[in-house]
Design a protein around this motif. Structure first.
Motif, PDB file in Angstrom:
ATOM      1  N   UNK B   3     -11.000   1.194  18.034  1.00 50.66           N
ATOM      2  CA  UNK B   3     -10.896   0.528  16.739  1.00 50.66           C
ATOM      3  C   UNK B   3     -11.753   1.242  15.707  1.00 50.66           C
ATOM      4  N   UNK B   4     -11.242   2.366  15.208  1.00 50.60           N
ATOM      5  CA  UNK B   4     -12.018   3.208  14.305  1.00 50.60           C
ATOM      6  C   UNK B   4     -12.278   2.562  12.950  1.00 50.60           C
ATOM      7  N   UNK B   5     -11.591   1.453  12.645  1.00 47.11           N
ATOM      8  CA  UNK B   5     -11.822   0.802  11.360  1.00 47.11           C
ATOM      9  C   UNK B   5     -12.557  -0.505  11.541  1.00 47.11           C
ATOM     10  N   UNK B   6     -13.264  -0.936  10.500  1.00 42.43           N
ATOM     11  CA  UNK B   6     -13.965  -2.214  10.531  1.00 42.43           C
ATOM     12  C   UNK B   6     -12.997  -3.358  10.370  1.00 42.43           C
ATOM     13  N   UNK B   7     -13.498  -4.533  10.638  1.00 46.52           N
ATOM     14  CA  UNK B   7     -12.677  -5.732  10.573  1.00 46.52           C
ATOM     15  C   UNK B   7     -12.021  -5.892   9.213  1.00 46.52           C
ATOM     16  N   UNK B   8     -12.841  -5.784   8.183  1.00 51.55           N
ATOM     17  CA  UNK B   8     -12.354  -5.990   6.827  1.00 51.55           C
ATOM     18  C   UNK B   8     -11.200  -5.049   6.509  1.00 51.55           C
ATOM     19  N   UNK B   9     -11.363  -3.791   6.871  1.00 51.54           N
ATOM     20  CA  UNK B   9     -10.318  -2.807   6.587  1.00 51.54           C
ATOM     21  C   UNK B   9      -9.046  -3.081   7.393  1.00 51.54           C
ATOM     22  N   UNK B  10      -9.236  -3.500   8.617  1.00 49.99           N
ATOM     23  CA  UNK B  10      -8.065  -3.797   9.452  1.00 49.99           C
ATOM     24  C   UNK B  10      -7.308  -5.008   8.917  1.00 49.99           C
ATOM     25  N   UNK B  11      -8.041  -5.988   8.414  1.00 46.38           N
ATOM     26  CA  UNK B  11      -7.373  -7.158   7.830  1.00 46.38           C
ATOM     27  C   UNK B  11      -6.580  -6.751   6.602  1.00 46.38           C
ATOM     28  N   UNK B  12      -7.156  -5.874   5.807  1.00 40.52           N
ATOM     29  CA  UNK B  12      -6.443  -5.373   4.628  1.00 40.52           C
ATOM     30  C   UNK B  12      -5.161  -4.656   5.023  1.00 40.52           C
ATOM     31  N   UNK B  13      -5.264  -3.797   6.020  1.00 45.66           N
ATOM     32  CA  UNK B  13      -4.084  -3.044   6.465  1.00 45.66           C
ATOM     33  C   UNK B  13      -3.013  -3.980   7.022  1.00 45.66           C
ATOM     34  N   UNK B  14      -3.461  -5.013   7.702  1.00 56.72           N
ATOM     35  CA  UNK B  14      -2.500  -5.996   8.225  1.00 56.72           C
ATOM     36  C   UNK B  14      -1.780  -6.694   7.078  1.00 56.72           C
ATOM     37  N   UNK B  15      -2.526  -7.056   6.048  1.00 55.43           N
ATOM     38  CA  UNK B  15      -1.923  -7.703   4.886  1.00 55.43           C
ATOM     39  C   UNK B  15      -0.888  -6.798   4.222  1.00 55.43           C
ATOM     40  N   UNK B  16      -1.245  -5.537   4.069  1.00 60.80           N
ATOM     41  CA  UNK B  16      -0.325  -4.594   3.430  1.00 60.80           C
ATOM     42  C   UNK B  16       0.961  -4.459   4.241  1.00 60.80           C
ATOM     43  N   UNK B  17       0.801  -4.438   5.551  1.00 56.44           N
ATOM     44  CA  UNK B  17       1.962  -4.335   6.430  1.00 56.44           C
ATOM     45  C   UNK B  17       2.838  -5.583   6.322  1.00 56.44           C
ATOM     46  N   UNK B  18       2.192  -6.730   6.277  1.00 57.67           N
ATOM     47  CA  UNK B  18       2.901  -8.005   6.137  1.00 57.67           C
ATOM     48  C   UNK B  18       3.707  -8.016   4.843  1.00 57.67           C
ATOM     49  N   UNK B  19       3.055  -7.564   3.796  1.00 61.09           N
ATOM     50  CA  UNK B  19       3.681  -7.527   2.486  1.00 61.09           C
ATOM     51  C   UNK B  19       4.881  -6.589   2.480  1.00 61.09           C
ATOM     52  N   UNK B  20       4.721  -5.437   3.128  1.00 56.51           N
ATOM     53  CA  UNK B  20       5.806  -4.449   3.149  1.00 56.51           C
ATOM     54  C   UNK B  20       7.029  -4.998   3.882  1.00 56.51           C
ATOM     55  N   UNK B  21       6.792  -5.620   5.015  1.00 55.01           N
ATOM     56  CA  UNK B  21       7.909  -6.181   5.782  1.00 55.01           C
ATOM     57  C   UNK B  21       8.595  -7.279   4.998  1.00 55.01           C
ATOM     58  N   UNK B  22       7.796  -8.129   4.367  1.00 56.97           N
ATOM     59  CA  UNK B  22       8.374  -9.228   3.599  1.00 56.97           C
ATOM     60  C   UNK B  22       9.221  -8.698   2.452  1.00 56.97           C
ATOM     61  N   UNK B  23       8.703  -7.718   1.725  1.00 56.16           N
ATOM     62  CA  UNK B  23       9.451  -7.154   0.597  1.00 56.16           C
ATOM     63  C   UNK B  23      10.749  -6.516   1.052  1.00 56.16           C
ATOM     64  N   UNK B  24      10.654  -5.756   2.139  1.00 56.30           N
ATOM     65  CA  UNK B  24      11.844  -5.097   2.657  1.00 56.30           C
ATOM     66  C   UNK B  24      12.906  -6.120   3.028  1.00 56.30           C
ATOM     67  N   UNK B  25      12.479  -7.154   3.724  1.00 51.98           N
ATOM     68  CA  UNK B  25      13.426  -8.182   4.155  1.00 51.98           C
ATOM     69  C   UNK B  25      14.011  -8.910   2.949  1.00 51.98           C
ATOM     70  N   UNK B  26      13.171  -9.230   1.988  1.00 53.18           N
ATOM     71  CA  UNK B  26      13.654  -9.904   0.785  1.00 53.18           C
ATOM     72  C   UNK B  26      14.644  -9.027   0.025  1.00 53.18           C
ATOM     73  N   UNK B  27      14.346  -7.766  -0.098  1.00 53.24           N
ATOM     74  CA  UNK B  27      15.267  -6.859  -0.785  1.00 53.24           C
ATOM     75  C   UNK B  27      16.611  -6.825  -0.081  1.00 53.24           C
ATOM     76  N   UNK B  28      16.542  -6.778   1.239  1.00 56.56           N
ATOM     77  CA  UNK B  28      17.782  -6.755   2.009  1.00 56.56           C
ATOM     78  C   UNK B  28      18.584  -8.035   1.786  1.00 56.56           C
ATOM     79  N   UNK B  29      17.908  -9.167   1.845  1.00 50.49           N
ATOM     80  CA  UNK B  29      18.594 -10.449   1.683  1.00 50.49           C
ATOM     81  C   UNK B  29      19.140 -10.613   0.268  1.00 50.49           C
ATOM     82  N   UNK B  30      18.384 -10.157  -0.714  1.00 48.23           N
ATOM     83  CA  UNK B  30      18.845 -10.238  -2.102  1.00 48.23           C
ATOM     84  C   UNK B  30      20.178  -9.501  -2.243  1.00 48.23           C
ATOM     85  N   UNK B  31      20.204  -8.279  -1.726  1.00 45.27           N
ATOM     86  CA  UNK B  31      21.428  -7.474  -1.756  1.00 45.27           C
ATOM     87  C   UNK B  31      22.558  -8.171  -1.005  1.00 45.27           C
ATOM     88  N   UNK B  32      22.224  -8.706   0.144  1.00 48.49           N
ATOM     89  CA  UNK B  32      23.220  -9.401   0.968  1.00 48.49           C
ATOM     90  C   UNK B  32      23.840 -10.577   0.212  1.00 48.49           C
TER      91      UNK B  32
END
Lengths: 152, 152
Positions: B3-32
């Motif tokens: 775990x080369x990153x600290x807790x705080x940084x890992x939480x941030x990265x998790x949030x960014x990943x969550x956001x990316x997946x949500x946006x991608x899915x929303x974009x897909x559904x919007x188009x659908x």
DNA sequence: CAATAACACTTCAAGCTTAAAAGTTCATGC
DNA sequence: GCATGAACTTTTAAGCTTGAAGTGTTATTG
């Protein structure tokens, strides 16, 4: 019975939960940025992408990173430019391309913001320790179709 | 090192990943929704909340469910009403309150939509089986501060 | 019971977002 | 070279979203 719902229904419920958490977190961050830094989430997102890039990038690269439309990137960058935090310059190789980056002022402004933002996220996600983060990362990677890897 | 990153940084990265997946899915559904049903994500969300409620609910309840502002709920319901899919009626007990629900036409319209929507989500989340869904559910619950429970 | 506060909803101005159209510039093939 | 299409960005129109102000109703309280 341990799984009273079918796969399809469970996937739907998972998506709804994901969406709810994301919206809640975004609402919290929007309020946080507004109250403490008098700025908005879209501006922050653009600044973060530019800061992370480290050098001027194409408008289209920016909108792809943020998963928003080109027209959207145009207007948000317009506003950041008006604030003095971002600047466009034409590419020398390709005159179709506009390269955008943070100004000195923009970098200074964003540094504080980024630190405060990370701290706020860390608070919101306080219930997640290293083990949980690893589990979530693996799930997210699976969702994004990435192969499982180690570290971070 | 695992775990080369600290807790705080890992939480941030998790949030960014969550956001990316949500946006991608929303974009897909919007188009659908746009291509196949000539409608939008906000309209779908409102209709889903009303359908799920099963009976007319207060405007404020609606906006709380969807985690959006009151003013937002007003305009989206206005449009659904104009389409003939939703209807407002004043509460009898409290004349401040507007109760909103789906019309017959709205319910018919939404049924097809809901089925197609669930099928689409199931496709997008095809990489997640029962085990993974359970893991994610537990993580999300933890994030939302709910106690761990059994079954779906 | 009158003043005041709290509540529910809408309206408003500003900003965000998208999809499509328009305007340039570049690359390709003939 | 020149036409044709592709690539890049901006503009436009419509819709979405927020926070705050405005309107009307109900609850509180002195």
């Amino acid at each position: 019975m341990n799984t009273p719902y079918g796969l399809s229904r469970r996937r739907l419920r998972t998506w709804i939960r994901l969406l709810r958490i994301t919206r809640r977190t975004e609402n919290h961050l929007r309020e946080f940025l507004r109250v403490n830094y008098d700025t908005t989430l879209p501006r922050f997102d653009v600044a973060a992408a530019l800061y992370r890039a480290g050098k001027p990038i194409k408008m289209s690269e920016l909108s792809q990173m943020l998963l928003v439309s080109n027209g959207n990137a145009t207007t948000v960058v317009d506003r950041l430019e008006k604030d003095g935090f971002a600047a466009r310059k034409p590419s020398e190789n390709d005159r179709r391309v506009a390269l955008v980056g943070l100004t000195e002022a923009g970098q200074e402004w964003f540094k504080d913001l980024a630190a405060a933002h990370e701290a706020e996220i860390s608070t919101l996600f306080a219930d997640l320790g290293h083990d949980n983060l690893t589990v979530i990362r693996d799930m997210m990677r699976r969702l994004e179709g990435e192969p499982d890897e180690q570290d971070v």
